[in-house]
Design a protein around this motif. Structure first.
Motif, mmCIF file in Angstrom:
data_model
loop_
_atom_site.group_PDB
_atom_site.id
_atom_site.type_symbol
_atom_site.label_atom_id
_atom_site.label_comp_id
_atom_site.label_asym_id
_atom_site.label_seq_id
_atom_site.Cartn_x
_atom_site.Cartn_y
_atom_site.Cartn_z
ATOM 1 N N ALA A 121 -1.354 -6.819 -2.099
ATOM 2 C CA ALA A 121 -1.219 -5.384 -1.834
ATOM 3 C C ALA A 121 -0.676 -5.137 -0.431
ATOM 4 C CB ALA A 121 -2.568 -4.694 -2.017
ATOM 5 N N TRP A 122 -1.171 -5.885 0.549
ATOM 6 C CA TRP A 122 -0.679 -5.709 1.926
ATOM 7 C C TRP A 122 0.778 -6.173 2.032
ATOM 8 C CZ3 TRP A 122 -1.140 -2.642 5.596
ATOM 9 C CH2 TRP A 122 -0.827 -2.952 6.929
ATOM 10 N N HIS A 123 1.114 -7.275 1.384
ATOM 11 C CA HIS A 123 2.488 -7.771 1.376
ATOM 12 C C HIS A 123 3.426 -6.719 0.769
ATOM 13 C CE1 HIS A 123 5.869 -10.196 -0.340
ATOM 14 N NE2 HIS A 123 5.760 -10.828 0.822
ATOM 15 N N HIS A 124 3.003 -6.105 -0.354
ATOM 16 C CA HIS A 124 3.852 -5.093 -0.996
ATOM 17 C C HIS A 124 4.043 -3.894 -0.082
ATOM 18 C CE1 HIS A 124 5.727 -2.946 -4.349
ATOM 19 N NE2 HIS A 124 4.991 -1.903 -4.010
ATOM 20 N N HIS A 125 2.983 -3.475 0.581
ATOM 21 C CA HIS A 125 3.109 -2.350 1.497
ATOM 22 C C HIS A 125 4.051 -2.682 2.648
ATOM 23 C CE1 HIS A 125 1.996 0.079 5.059
ATOM 24 N NE2 HIS A 125 2.019 1.055 4.166
ATOM 25 N N LEU A 126 3.923 -3.886 3.199
ATOM 26 C CA LEU A 126 4.812 -4.276 4.292
ATOM 27 C C LEU A 126 6.263 -4.348 3.826
ATOM 28 C CD1 LEU A 126 2.655 -7.069 5.973
ATOM 29 C CD2 LEU A 126 3.093 -4.764 6.856
ATOM 30 N N ALA A 127 6.466 -4.726 2.573
ATOM 31 C CA ALA A 127 7.820 -4.843 2.036
ATOM 32 C C ALA A 127 8.435 -3.491 1.720
ATOM 33 C CB ALA A 127 7.812 -5.720 0.780
ATOM 34 N N THR A 128 7.601 -2.504 1.392
ATOM 35 C CA THR A 128 8.122 -1.225 0.909
ATOM 36 C C THR A 128 7.792 -0.043 1.804
ATOM 37 O OG1 THR A 128 6.122 -0.766 -0.387
ATOM 38 C CG2 THR A 128 7.898 -2.032 -1.475
ATOM 39 N N GLY A 129 6.759 -0.157 2.638
ATOM 40 C CA GLY A 129 6.312 0.985 3.424
ATOM 41 C C GLY A 129 5.684 2.085 2.588
ATOM 42 N N ASP A 130 5.240 1.758 1.397
ATOM 43 C CA ASP A 130 4.740 2.742 0.436
ATOM 44 C C ASP A 130 3.249 3.006 0.666
ATOM 45 O OD1 ASP A 130 4.091 4.305 -1.717
ATOM 46 O OD2 ASP A 130 5.070 3.043 -3.217
ATOM 47 N N ASP A 131 2.950 4.061 1.415
ATOM 48 C CA ASP A 131 1.553 4.396 1.665
ATOM 49 C C ASP A 131 0.849 4.897 0.408
ATOM 50 O OD1 ASP A 131 1.268 3.717 4.342
ATOM 51 O OD2 ASP A 131 2.042 5.629 5.049
ATOM 52 N N ALA A 132 1.584 5.554 -0.468
ATOM 53 C CA ALA A 132 0.972 6.051 -1.705
ATOM 54 C C ALA A 132 0.484 4.887 -2.553
ATOM 55 C CB ALA A 132 1.969 6.906 -2.487
ATOM 56 N N PHE A 133 1.262 3.796 -2.601
ATOM 57 C CA PHE A 133 0.822 2.599 -3.322
ATOM 58 C C PHE A 133 -0.462 2.057 -2.712
ATOM 59 C CE2 PHE A 133 0.621 -2.040 -3.033
ATOM 60 C CZ PHE A 133 0.529 -2.392 -4.362
ATOM 61 N N LEU A 134 -0.499 1.980 -1.385
ATOM 62 C CA LEU A 134 -1.675 1.418 -0.729
ATOM 63 C C LEU A 134 -2.903 2.283 -0.982
ATOM 64 C CD1 LEU A 134 -1.830 -1.178 0.930
ATOM 65 C CD2 LEU A 134 -1.785 0.224 2.999
ATOM 66 N N ASP A 135 -2.734 3.594 -0.953
ATOM 67 C CA ASP A 135 -3.857 4.483 -1.246
ATOM 68 C C ASP A 135 -4.333 4.304 -2.686
ATOM 69 O OD1 ASP A 135 -3.767 5.523 1.300
ATOM 70 O OD2 ASP A 135 -2.593 7.292 0.742
ATOM 71 N N ARG A 136 -3.389 4.140 -3.593
ATOM 72 C CA ARG A 136 -3.746 3.965 -4.995
ATOM 73 C C ARG A 136 -4.458 2.639 -5.242
ATOM 74 N NH1 ARG A 136 0.993 4.212 -6.772
ATOM 75 N NH2 ARG A 136 1.367 2.156 -7.700
ATOM 76 N N MET A 137 -4.063 1.596 -4.513
ATOM 77 C CA MET A 137 -4.649 0.274 -4.703
ATOM 78 C C MET A 137 -5.937 0.064 -3.916
ATOM 79 S SD MET A 137 -3.105 -1.638 -6.928
ATOM 80 C CE MET A 137 -3.785 -3.250 -6.472
ATOM 81 N N TRP A 138 -6.231 0.937 -2.962
ATOM 82 C CA TRP A 138 -7.389 0.728 -2.105
ATOM 83 C C TRP A 138 -8.694 0.587 -2.882
ATOM 84 C CZ3 TRP A 138 -9.242 -1.300 1.941
ATOM 85 C CH2 TRP A 138 -10.467 -0.895 2.496
ATOM 86 N N PRO A 139 -8.980 1.442 -3.866
ATOM 87 C CA PRO A 139 -10.221 1.241 -4.620
ATOM 88 C C PRO A 139 -10.282 -0.117 -5.322
ATOM 89 C CG PRO A 139 -9.356 3.429 -5.026
ATOM 90 C CD PRO A 139 -8.281 2.679 -4.294
ATOM 91 N N THR A 140 -9.136 -0.601 -5.791
ATOM 92 C CA THR A 140 -9.081 -1.916 -6.436
ATOM 93 C C THR A 140 -9.376 -3.018 -5.432
ATOM 94 O OG1 THR A 140 -7.455 -1.106 -8.044
ATOM 95 C CG2 THR A 140 -7.578 -3.492 -7.714
ATOM 96 N N VAL A 141 -8.713 -2.956 -4.275
ATOM 97 C CA VAL A 141 -8.936 -3.966 -3.236
ATOM 98 C C VAL A 141 -10.377 -3.910 -2.737
ATOM 99 C CG1 VAL A 141 -8.296 -4.660 -0.889
ATOM 100 C CG2 VAL A 141 -6.509 -4.010 -2.531
ATOM 101 N N TYR A 142 -10.873 -2.724 -2.487
ATOM 102 C CA TYR A 142 -12.235 -2.572 -1.969
ATOM 103 C C TYR A 142 -13.255 -3.178 -2.929
ATOM 104 C CZ TYR A 142 -16.471 -0.450 -0.103
ATOM 105 O OH TYR A 142 -17.724 -0.268 0.427
ATOM 106 N N ALA A 143 -13.133 -2.850 -4.208
ATOM 107 C CA ALA A 143 -14.093 -3.372 -5.189
ATOM 108 C C ALA A 143 -13.993 -4.883 -5.301
ATOM 109 C CB ALA A 143 -13.840 -2.713 -6.549
ATOM 110 N N ALA A 144 -12.783 -5.412 -5.238
ATOM 111 C CA ALA A 144 -12.605 -6.864 -5.333
ATOM 112 C C ALA A 144 -13.262 -7.579 -4.157
ATOM 113 C CB ALA A 144 -11.118 -7.204 -5.402
ATOM 114 N N ILE A 145 -13.049 -7.072 -2.956
ATOM 115 C CA ILE A 145 -13.635 -7.709 -1.769
ATOM 116 C C ILE A 145 -15.155 -7.606 -1.794
ATOM 117 C CG2 ILE A 145 -13.778 -7.624 0.748
ATOM 118 C CD1 ILE A 145 -11.175 -8.826 -0.360
ATOM 119 N N GLU A 146 -15.688 -6.488 -2.218
ATOM 120 C CA GLU A 146 -17.134 -6.356 -2.317
ATOM 121 C C GLU A 146 -17.719 -7.352 -3.321
ATOM 122 O OE1 GLU A 146 -19.475 -3.825 -0.696
ATOM 123 O OE2 GLU A 146 -17.853 -4.460 0.643
ATOM 124 N N PHE A 147 -17.031 -7.546 -4.444
ATOM 125 C CA PHE A 147 -17.481 -8.549 -5.416
ATOM 126 C C PHE A 147 -17.511 -9.928 -4.773
ATOM 127 C CE2 PHE A 147 -16.312 -11.963 -8.321
ATOM 128 C CZ PHE A 147 -17.322 -11.888 -9.263
#
Length: 366
Positions: A121-147
């Motif tokens: 997700a961070w690589h994709h954001h760095l490649a595209t600058g797409d903040d909307a993507f990062l906001d959309r993926m944040w709940p997914t990343v957050y839940a994964a890291i908590e697991f």
């Protein structure tokens, strides 16, 4: 298909003399795209299965090639198939209808598989600058890291997996050095996302500090898998070991794992070199500043390239035999990422160079 028009410098960053021409790079990207399903899933090869870690690695390669829409589709697939506890299963079948979430082939939940979405997700954001993507993926990343962090032991190491319910559902007590080194990189990327979103995660910073300390100072906390080359180079590739410590570790295992002009052994002393391990070692060497040897390793695995631009998984050199007879998307993806790093692709160098990624909080005691 060519890579022309897919972003300034994309073609040049996937060209490496003796490894890839522009035409060969385009063929490799096309080979991956031909395997990716319309729903975004990227199996190892059609008719096999996908796992979350290799799925992300291959999506990162698509971003490095400028195929941002197809990379985003891969991350959307992950978001749609995440379990309620933040995990993914270890393997999903490549079914003709693309319906896989309700019938995984391996219901175990591997910690490093689940964490790696943060790197992608961070690589994709760095490649595209797409903040909307990062906001959309944040709940997914957050839940994964908590697991994943729920599996961390007091010593900092993180348990390998949570078993399927029919196998007891327990947390396997063993921690794997390769897996934890990958998680170390993933935690740094997750913290980078959190910082970018101005959403601090101090518990993650502490967990990262403890994990790095365990990797650097306490090998006894990990299951002995030293026969595997990944256990050799992953503490460096994941960023836990740097500078002199990285140089010493790579030097210590070089003759054991590297076969001149053929690649890197998967397991010592087996006479089997594999493309994925070879490309990851090349990335490791690049991160250490050892560009010359990184290029040598990538050139050495040219014998694994197939006519369609994909790469065979491995080669048994005692028998002069390609084995297994499979052309895997993640082998091709790992090569594209290594070439992208050597070519200076900003997103890839940031994620694997790690100089600007968060480092966490060092523990107060040993």
């Amino acid at each position: 298909m060519t890579l022309a028009g897919r972003g300034p410098g994309r073609t040049e960053r996937l060209v490496l003399p003796g490894v890839l021409t522009a035409e060969q790079a385009a063929a490799t990207v096309a080979g991956i795209l031909a395997v990716q399903r319309a729903d975004g899933a990227i199996p190892w090869f059609r008719g096999h299965h996908l796992d979350p870690w290799d799925h992300v690695e291959t999506a990162m390669a698509l971003d490095a090639a400028g195929e941002h829409e197809r990379a985003e589709a891969a991350y959307d697939w992950l978001a749609r198939h995440q379990n309620a506890d933040g995990s993914w299963y270890a393997a999903y079948p490549d079914t003709p209808d693309g319906v896989a979430a309700d019938r995984p082939t391996d219901r175990g939940k591997e910690s490093n598989f689940c964490a790696y979405v943060a790197v992608g997700a961070w690589h994709h954001h760095l490649a595209t600058g797409d903040d909307a993507f990062l906001d959309r993926m944040w709940p997914t990343v957050y839940a994964a890291i908590e697991f994943v962090l729920a599996l961390q032991a007091p010593g900092g190491q993180i348990g390998w997996k949570r078993e399927a319910p029919e196998k007891g559902g327990f947390v396997r007590p063993a921690a794997l050095l390769t897996g934890c080194s990958s998680i170390y990189q993933a935690l740094r990327c997750a913290l980078a996302i959190a910082e970018h979103r101005e959403d601090p995660q101090p518990d993650w910073e502490l967990a990262l500090g403890w994990l790095g300390h365990a990797i650097r100072q306490h090998p006894e906390r990990f299951l002995d898998k030293s026969r595997y080359s990944m256990d050799w180079y992953y503490p460096v590739l994941g960023g836990a070991l740097t500078a002199a410590a990285a140089t010493e570790r790579i030097a210590a295992g070089w003759d054991r794992f590297v076969v001149p002009d053929l690649g890197v052994r998967c397991v010592s002393p087996n006479p089997w070199v594999t493309g994925g391990e070879s490309c990851e070692l090349a990335l490791t060497l690049w991160a250490m500043g050892d560009v010359e040897r990184a290029v040598q390793v990538l050139r050495a695995i040219g014998h694994l390239r197939a006519a369609d631009g994909l790469y065979w998984t491995g080669y048994v050199f005692d028998d002069d035999t390609i084995w297994p007879r499979e052309l895997t998307t993640w082998t091709a993806g790992s090569l594209l990422l290594a070439v992208a790093a050597l070519g200076g692709d900003p997103a890839t160098t940031a994620v694997f160079g790690g100089t600007e990624l968060p480092t966490g909080l060092a523990p107060d005691c040993c």
